[in-house]
Motif scaffolding. Structure first.
Motif, PDB file in Angstrom:
ATOM      1  N   UNK A  63      10.093 -14.299   6.298  1.00 53.47           N
ATOM      2  CA  UNK A  63      10.220 -13.040   7.019  1.00 53.47           C
ATOM      3  C   UNK A  63      10.282 -11.911   5.995  1.00 53.47           C
ATOM      4  N   UNK A  64       9.806 -10.727   6.382  1.00 55.90           N
ATOM      5  CA  UNK A  64       9.741  -9.589   5.457  1.00 55.90           C
ATOM      6  C   UNK A  64      10.373  -8.361   6.107  1.00 55.90           C
ATOM      7  N   UNK A  65      11.238  -7.685   5.345  1.00 55.91           N
ATOM      8  CA  UNK A  65      11.760  -6.370   5.734  1.00 55.91           C
ATOM      9  C   UNK A  65      10.989  -5.360   4.893  1.00 55.91           C
ATOM     10  N   UNK A  66      10.239  -4.467   5.541  1.00 53.58           N
ATOM     11  CA  UNK A  66       9.260  -3.653   4.814  1.00 53.58           C
ATOM     12  C   UNK A  66       9.391  -2.166   5.145  1.00 53.58           C
ATOM     13  N   UNK A  67       9.721  -1.373   4.127  1.00 52.59           N
ATOM     14  CA  UNK A  67       9.789   0.077   4.297  1.00 52.59           C
ATOM     15  C   UNK A  67       8.374   0.638   4.435  1.00 52.59           C
ATOM     16  N   UNK A  68       8.188   1.585   5.328  1.00 52.36           N
ATOM     17  CA  UNK A  68       6.865   2.182   5.517  1.00 52.36           C
ATOM     18  C   UNK A  68       6.492   3.055   4.331  1.00 52.36           C
ATOM     19  N   UNK A  69       7.441   3.882   3.867  1.00 55.30           N
ATOM     20  CA  UNK A  69       7.157   4.833   2.795  1.00 55.30           C
ATOM     21  C   UNK A  69       7.514   4.234   1.442  1.00 55.30           C
ATOM     22  N   UNK A  70       6.499   3.947   0.641  1.00 56.27           N
ATOM     23  CA  UNK A  70       6.686   3.363  -0.687  1.00 56.27           C
ATOM     24  C   UNK A  70       5.976   4.242  -1.719  1.00 56.27           C
ATOM     25  N   UNK A  71       6.365   4.148  -2.988  1.00 56.83           N
ATOM     26  CA  UNK A  71       5.835   5.091  -3.989  1.00 56.83           C
ATOM     27  C   UNK A  71       4.373   4.879  -4.374  1.00 56.83           C
ATOM     28  N   UNK A  72       3.802   3.714  -4.109  1.00 57.68           N
ATOM     29  CA  UNK A  72       2.404   3.491  -4.488  1.00 57.68           C
ATOM     30  C   UNK A  72       1.529   3.326  -3.240  1.00 57.68           C
ATOM     31  N   UNK A  73       1.462   2.130  -2.697  1.00 58.77           N
ATOM     32  CA  UNK A  73       0.740   1.920  -1.443  1.00 58.77           C
ATOM     33  C   UNK A  73       1.756   1.858  -0.309  1.00 58.77           C
ATOM     34  N   UNK A  74       1.377   2.289   0.880  1.00 60.68           N
ATOM     35  CA  UNK A  74       2.351   2.333   1.962  1.00 60.68           C
ATOM     36  C   UNK A  74       2.557   0.945   2.584  1.00 60.68           C
ATOM     37  N   UNK A  75       3.579   0.868   3.446  1.00 66.01           N
ATOM     38  CA  UNK A  75       3.933  -0.409   4.037  1.00 66.01           C
ATOM     39  C   UNK A  75       2.833  -1.032   4.863  1.00 66.01           C
ATOM     40  N   UNK A  76       1.987  -0.192   5.483  1.00 62.47           N
ATOM     41  CA  UNK A  76       0.900  -0.729   6.297  1.00 62.47           C
ATOM     42  C   UNK A  76      -0.107  -1.498   5.436  1.00 62.47           C
ATOM     43  N   UNK A  77      -0.396  -0.950   4.250  1.00 63.95           N
ATOM     44  CA  UNK A  77      -1.317  -1.627   3.340  1.00 63.95           C
ATOM     45  C   UNK A  77      -0.673  -2.891   2.759  1.00 63.95           C
ATOM     46  N   UNK A  78       0.636  -2.817   2.487  1.00 65.98           N
ATOM     47  CA  UNK A  78       1.340  -4.015   2.026  1.00 65.98           C
ATOM     48  C   UNK A  78       1.238  -5.111   3.075  1.00 65.98           C
ATOM     49  N   UNK A  79       1.456  -4.739   4.326  1.00 69.40           N
ATOM     50  CA  UNK A  79       1.365  -5.719   5.411  1.00 69.40           C
ATOM     51  C   UNK A  79      -0.020  -6.348   5.469  1.00 69.40           C
ATOM     52  N   UNK A  80      -1.053  -5.513   5.355  1.00 73.84           N
ATOM     53  CA  UNK A  80      -2.422  -6.039   5.413  1.00 73.84           C
ATOM     54  C   UNK A  80      -2.655  -7.076   4.314  1.00 73.84           C
ATOM     55  N   UNK A  81      -2.169  -6.784   3.111  1.00 78.91           N
ATOM     56  CA  UNK A  81      -2.378  -7.712   1.992  1.00 78.91           C
ATOM     57  C   UNK A  81      -1.526  -8.970   2.138  1.00 78.91           C
ATOM     58  N   UNK A  82      -0.280  -8.800   2.629  1.00 82.82           N
ATOM     59  CA  UNK A  82       0.571  -9.984   2.841  1.00 82.82           C
ATOM     60  C   UNK A  82      -0.044 -10.906   3.883  1.00 82.82           C
ATOM     61  N   UNK A  83      -0.546 -10.312   4.950  1.00 87.12           N
ATOM     62  CA  UNK A  83      -1.109 -11.116   6.040  1.00 87.12           C
ATOM     63  C   UNK A  83      -2.415 -11.804   5.621  1.00 87.12           C
ATOM     64  N   UNK A  84      -3.080 -11.287   4.605  1.00 85.92           N
ATOM     65  CA  UNK A  84      -4.292 -11.950   4.106  1.00 85.92           C
ATOM     66  C   UNK A  84      -3.941 -13.308   3.530  1.00 85.92           C
ATOM     67  N   UNK A  85      -2.729 -13.425   2.963  1.00 86.05           N
ATOM     68  CA  UNK A  85      -2.281 -14.691   2.387  1.00 86.05           C
ATOM     69  C   UNK A  85      -1.455 -15.505   3.378  1.00 86.05           C
TER      70      UNK A  85
END
Length: 244
Positions: A63-85
């Motif tokens: 399970x992942x707790x994910x902040x939307x606002x991050x200093x490099x890529x936003x949480x939505x992009x992080x989610x997309x990359x996590x879900x790819x794996x």
């Protein structure tokens, strides 16, 4: 959550649930991580999006707790990359803005749930437990609720405590304090962290209550034995197996 009735969540193979906490506020990330470790989970954290993606690939969280606002890529992009794996990993979004578009964006991006800052740690834990159950990646178990550090044991269901096989009688507050220490063996816990998890902020900085209860525990756990509860001057307290 009531410690006496709470059932631990475990992975199907019996190992602790793995949680990844992603937030660029170090204090908040640490509080969330501590709350989840208190549940008995295996926790890692990341302070930016790329670090989160790297941790996700290496750690394989449940399970992942994910902040939307991050200093490099936003949480939505992080989610997309996590879900790819890991296509099915449940994700709880954290957002600092209680706006409809943020909630819609998070769910549309594939998030499973969201909470708005500020939030209570108890709410986040409850939401995550719900996500894990719905995703069927963890099961509630009883009967495997014994914490062990050195010759000290604590049964979370029966509230029985023993040192070297000898029963130790504790009050409810002493039990909660010891349980927190035993869930974090060899980890220095500050008075503020202990106040937060054991007293739920009720004492508002009265750190002397922590010193008092640590002394109570020492009299019952360490009396006549090699000490397990240690003071780290200027930092807090740590519980570890007795030397020798």
């Amino acid at each position: 959550m009531n410690a006496a009735t709470r059932a631990d969540l475990r992975r199907p193979d019996g190992t602790p649930v793995r949680a990844l906490v992603v937030d660029d506020e170090p204090t908040l990330a640490e509080l969330l991580s501590m709350a989840l470790r208190y549940e008995g989970w295996d926790v890692r954290s990341a302070g930016d999006g790329l670090g989160a993606v790297k941790q996700g690939r290496e750690f394989r969280p449940d399970v992942v707790v994910l902040d939307v606002m991050l200093p490099d890529i936003d949480g939505f992009e992080v989610l997309r990359r996590l879900r790819a794996d890991s296509p099915d990993v449940p994700v709880l979004f954290l957002t600092a803005r209680d706006a409809v578009e943020d909630r819609v964006a998070g769910i549309t991006a594939g998030g499973d749930d969201y909470v708005t800052k500020p939030f209570s740690l108890e709410e986040v834990v409850a939401r995550l437990r719900g996500l894990l159950r719905r995703a069927a990646v963890a099961t509630a178990v009883r009967g495997d609720a014994t914490l062990t550090v050195g010759d000290l044991t604590l049964d979370e269901d029966s509230h029985e405590v023993a040192r070297a096989g000898a029963p130790v009688e504790l009050t409810a507050t002493e039990f909660e304090l010891l349980r927190f220490l035993m869930r974090n063996p060899r980890r220095v816990l500050s008075k503020a962290q202990i106040l937060d998890r054991v007293w739920n902020y009720d004492f508002g900085g009265q750190s002397n209550i922590v010193e008092l209860y640590i002394s109570y525990l020492r009299k019952k756990i360490d009396a006549g034995r090699a000490p397990m509860i240690h003071t780290v001057r200027g930092a807090g307290y740590v519980l570890k197996p007795a030397a020798g």
